[in-house]
Design an enzyme around this catalytic site. Structure first.
Site, short mmCIF file in Angstrom:
data_model
loop_
_atom_site.label_atom_id
_atom_site.label_comp_id
_atom_site.label_asym_id
_atom_site.label_seq_id
_atom_site.Cartn_x
_atom_site.Cartn_y
_atom_site.Cartn_z
N ASP A 151 -6.35 25.50 8.51
CA ASP A 151 -8.09 25.69 9.18
C ASP A 151 -7.75 25.18 10.56
O ASP A 151 -7.88 25.01 10.90
CB ASP A 151 -8.66 24.49 8.17
CG ASP A 151 -10.21 24.78 7.64
OD1 ASP A 151 -10.87 25.28 8.20
OD2 ASP A 151 -10.34 25.09 6.26
N ASP A 202 -12.96 28.80 10.20
CA ASP A 202 -13.33 27.83 9.57
C ASP A 202 -15.98 28.69 10.51
O ASP A 202 -14.99 28.57 11.53
CB ASP A 202 -14.02 26.83 9.84
CG ASP A 202 -15.09 25.81 9.53
OD1 ASP A 202 -15.39 26.00 8.31
OD2 ASP A 202 -16.09 25.51 10.19
N GLU A 256 -13.84 33.05 7.62
CA GLU A 256 -14.84 32.77 6.88
C GLU A 256 -16.62 32.74 7.71
O GLU A 256 -16.54 32.56 8.74
CB GLU A 256 -15.13 31.36 6.66
CG GLU A 256 -15.93 30.31 5.48
CD GLU A 256 -16.34 29.38 6.12
OE1 GLU A 256 -16.98 28.76 4.93
OE2 GLU A 256 -16.30 29.33 7.21
N HIS A 296 -14.07 24.18 -1.48
CA HIS A 296 -14.13 22.98 -1.15
C HIS A 296 -15.75 22.97 -1.23
O HIS A 296 -16.11 21.52 -1.33
CB HIS A 296 -13.41 22.21 -0.50
CG HIS A 296 -13.85 22.79 1.26
ND1 HIS A 296 -13.09 24.68 1.89
CD2 HIS A 296 -14.28 22.50 2.22
CE1 HIS A 296 -14.00 24.12 2.09
NE2 HIS A 296 -14.62 23.62 3.05
N ASP A 297 -16.34 24.07 -0.82
CA ASP A 297 -18.48 23.45 -0.81
C ASP A 297 -18.71 24.40 -1.77
O ASP A 297 -20.00 24.61 -2.34
CB ASP A 297 -18.30 24.62 0.05
CG ASP A 297 -18.13 25.04 1.42
OD1 ASP A 297 -17.56 23.18 1.82
OD2 ASP A 297 -18.06 25.11 2.42
O1 TEU Z 1 -18.78 25.63 5.75
C1 TEU Z 1 -19.64 27.27 6.18
C2 TEU Z 1 -20.79 27.31 5.47
O2 TEU Z 1 -21.69 27.76 5.77
C3 TEU Z 1 -21.51 26.25 4.73
O3 TEU Z 1 -23.18 25.89 5.04
C4 TEU Z 1 -21.18 25.99 3.95
O4 TEU Z 1 -21.44 26.67 3.27
C5 TEU Z 1 -22.44 24.53 2.73
O5 TEU Z 1 -21.33 23.86 2.14
C6 TEU Z 1 -22.82 25.39 1.97
O6 TEU Z 1 -23.32 24.15 1.30
C7 TEU Z 1 -17.49 25.98 6.59
C8 TEU Z 1 -17.16 24.42 6.12
O7 TEU Z 1 -16.06 25.57 4.76
C9 TEU Z 1 -17.74 23.87 5.47
O8 TEU Z 1 -17.28 22.80 4.39
C10 TEU Z 1 -17.62 22.61 6.48
O9 TEU Z 1 -18.75 21.67 6.25
C11 TEU Z 1 -18.80 23.50 7.74
O10 TEU Z 1 -17.79 25.13 7.68
C12 TEU Z 1 -19.24 23.03 8.56
O11 TEU Z 1 -17.70 23.66 9.88
#
Ligand code: TEU
Length: 575
Positions: A108, A212, A271, A343-344
């Site tokens: 990542d 990211d 991403e 994970h989100d």
């Molecule tokens: O997430 C990208 C993002 O746009 C986040 O707002 C995500 O959509 C959010 O979890 C919505 O609920 C990335 C990572 O995948 C996330 O885990 C991180 O918290 C974020 O970037 C900041 O680095």
């Protein structure tokens, strides 16, 4: 792979064309030390599981040194491993063990922002004339005494996207938490430092990067206010900080400075929340040398309203319209990632399937079947291959994620009731993805011998890897079969995608076609039987149920894959 009888060899495909990626969220994967938090040796100890599944690439969520404000997405040292997860030597060992089993490792890469504890930011905030001041986005505030933020953008994790620093009185930009200040990509020194760090990892042997929020690194000049919707606390900065004016220039520079000339070419995944198909096509067109594939969000926002907490009923018609459009618009040029879970996101079987005891297994299999047979690169998020479901949390104290907790704080201040908040978190919290992987039916699901940092789902007594590896009818073995099919059947990688019955609310049906083969995929994505208008001719390749399909009707969550052989006019005579 193409048969030897084809007269001309097609152009070589990149190595990742038929790959399946498995995402490891290290905090929740496996704990080897007994401190209740997953770690790198825990991953290395479970590679048999990944090898049995048949995945090609592991994407490892951040293990770098970090204060863990956002579970590692706030990095304070890009070239070291956080003691929570182990050591650099542990990581080298994991990498070697993966390579020995023919798997690759994608790290990542979180470079839109650092931690506020990164030495770059510590230096940057120390004085307005510090050489690192311009590595971050500092601005004077508005209002008579600079007491108002420089613009009206909100952070992704509640509150303004700006924090005022007491020492200088200036504000710094953070699209995420105040502990995640945005790097200033306009500064060539920042870019050079990122490039150097990326080369360092590639030299160490890693095989690529999942980048990211990489489409947020270029912001519109002047950082103007976003449109303020009626009743909203903050303006919508999205159009001003996503897919910005210099994004492609920055991506091309990374490509030139970091990836060009390396063999085999590292895998790059961007991403990109809020990316359009037209943008994605440009960013992933090999001729532009930017990224290999996008990881986009359109299909995971269609059951949400103005915020992620505003949950709407899912329409499969709408889902097919979005995923189908991505298939069509990237058919000639471009490449997309395919995912339900990460994970989100909440767990797919709970969100899009039916996690009741009757339908959990079939619905997990049906969802996987549909996704894995699209064109693009499938991602399996840890535990998805077991049909892991959302956490049955009933108290706010059970949640851990800062996004959820900040939301609770902000919504309470605006008068939200606890029941409403619990209902929102029960559907949409990121913590559903973060409960520990369920390895066994034993205490703490075999995840740890200590106290897990977040509660284990009590359904692990039924739903666990040990039971499923031993059961040929399990969700695990269905994922294994889908992954194997992608490796053996070129049509899964190359076949032209055609959506069938697009208006149907329960059926998800499509074909994939090459000159030699047609795969027909039909799935009943509902818990009631439905009439099936699609012709199921050919050989049954895979099914989500144990018994073959009947004529004219699909049972609840029945998904079938049929194969027919086409006459190939272009084939030459075998030598
Ligand atoms: O997430 C990208 C993002 O746009 C986040 O707002 C995500 O959509 C959010 O979890 C919505 O609920 C990335 C990572 O995948 C996330 O885990 C991180 O918290 C974020 O970037 C900041 O680095």
């Amino acid at each position: 792979m193409t048969a030897m009888s084809v007269p001309e060899q097609p152009p070589a495909r990149p190595w990742w064309s038929d790959a399946v990626v498995y995402q490891v969220y290290p905090r929740s994967f496996a704990d080897s030390s007994g401190d209740g938090i997953g770690d790198i040796p825990g991953i290395t100890a479970h590679l048999d599981h990944l090898e049995a599944l048949g995945v090609d690439v592991v994407w490892l969520s951040p293990v770098y040194r970090s204060p863990q404000d956002d579970n590692g997405y706030d990095i304070s040292d890009y070239r070291d491993v956080d003691p929570t997860f182990g050591t650099l030597a542990d990581l080298d060992e994991l990498l070697a063990a993966l390579h020995a089993r023919g798997m690759k490792l994608v790290m990542d890469l979180v470079v839109n922002h650092t931690s506020d504890e990164h030495p770059w930011f510590v230096s940057s905030r120390s004085a307005t004339d510090d050489p690192k001041r311009s590595w971050y986005t500092w601005r004077d505030g508005r209002g008579e005494h600079g007491e108002l933020p420089p613009n009206n953008w909100g952070s992704a994790f509640s509150g303004p996207a700006w924090t005022r620093d007491a020492a200088s009185g200036q504000w710094y930009l953070h699209l995420f938490s105040p502990k995640q200040p945005d790097l200033e990509w306009e500064n060539p020194e920042v870019r050079a430092a990122v490039h150097e760090m990326m080369r360092w990892w590639l030299t160490r042997g890693v095989d690529g990067f999942r980048m990211d929020v990489i489409n947020m690194i270029s912001k519109v000049d002047g950082l103007p206010d976003g449109v303020l919707a009626p009743g909203a606390l903050f303006g919508d900065g999205g159009p001003l900080f996503r897919n910005g004016p210099r994004l492609e220039e920055h991506l091309q520079e990374v490509h030139r400075e970091v990836f060009a000339g390396r063999e085999p070419a590292p895998l790059t995944v961007g991403e990109m929340p809020g990316v359009s198909t037209a943008q994605a096509r440009r960013y992933t067109d090999p001729a532009n040398a930017e990224v290999d594939m996008v990881f986009q969000f359109e299909h995971v926002t269609i059951d949400r309203g103005t915020t992620k907490w505003d949950v709407l009923p899912l329409s499969w018609r709408a889902m097919k319209a979005t995923l189908g459009r991505w298939q069509t618009e990237l058919a000639e040029t471009g490449w997309n990632s395919l995912y339900w879970d990460n994970h989100d996101q909440p767990r797919a079987v709970s969100r899009f399937g039916d996690d009741s005891p009757t339908h959990r297994v079939a619905s997990a299999k049906a969802l996987a079947t549909v996704l894995h047979l699209h064109r693009g690169t499938p991602y399996v998020y840890q535990g998805e291959e077991l049909g892991m479901a959302n956490a049955p949390f009933t108290r706010l104290e059970q949640y851990r994620d800062l996004e959820s907790l900040n939301h609770v704080h902000q919504a309470r201040a605006q008068g939200a009731e606890e029941d409403t908040l619990l209902a929102q978190l029960a559907v949409a919290s990121r913590d559903h993805a973060r409960t520990p992987v369920q390895w066994t039916h034993h205490e703490h699901a075999g995840f740890t011998t200590g106290t897990p940092w977040i509660e284990v789902n009590p359904d692990h007594v039924e739903v666990n890897a040990a039971a499923q590896r031993a059961d040929p009818g399990s969700v695990f073995h269905h994922y294994r079969a889908l992954i194997a099919l992608r490796h053996t059947e070129a049509c899964v990688v190359d076949g032209v995608f055609t959506m069938l019955v697009p208006e149907h609310e329960q059926l998800y049906a499509f074909t994939r076609t090459t000159p030699t083969t047609t795969l027909t995929v039909v799935a009943n994505l509902s818990s009631t039987a439905v009439a099936n208008p699609v012709d199921l001719a050919g050989e049954l390749v895979l099914s989500s149920l144990a018994t073959p399909p009947a004529d004219g009707v699909l049972r609840p969550w029945e998904a079938v894959v049929m194969r027919t052989t086409n006459r190939d006019e272009t084939r030459g005579t075998p030598p």
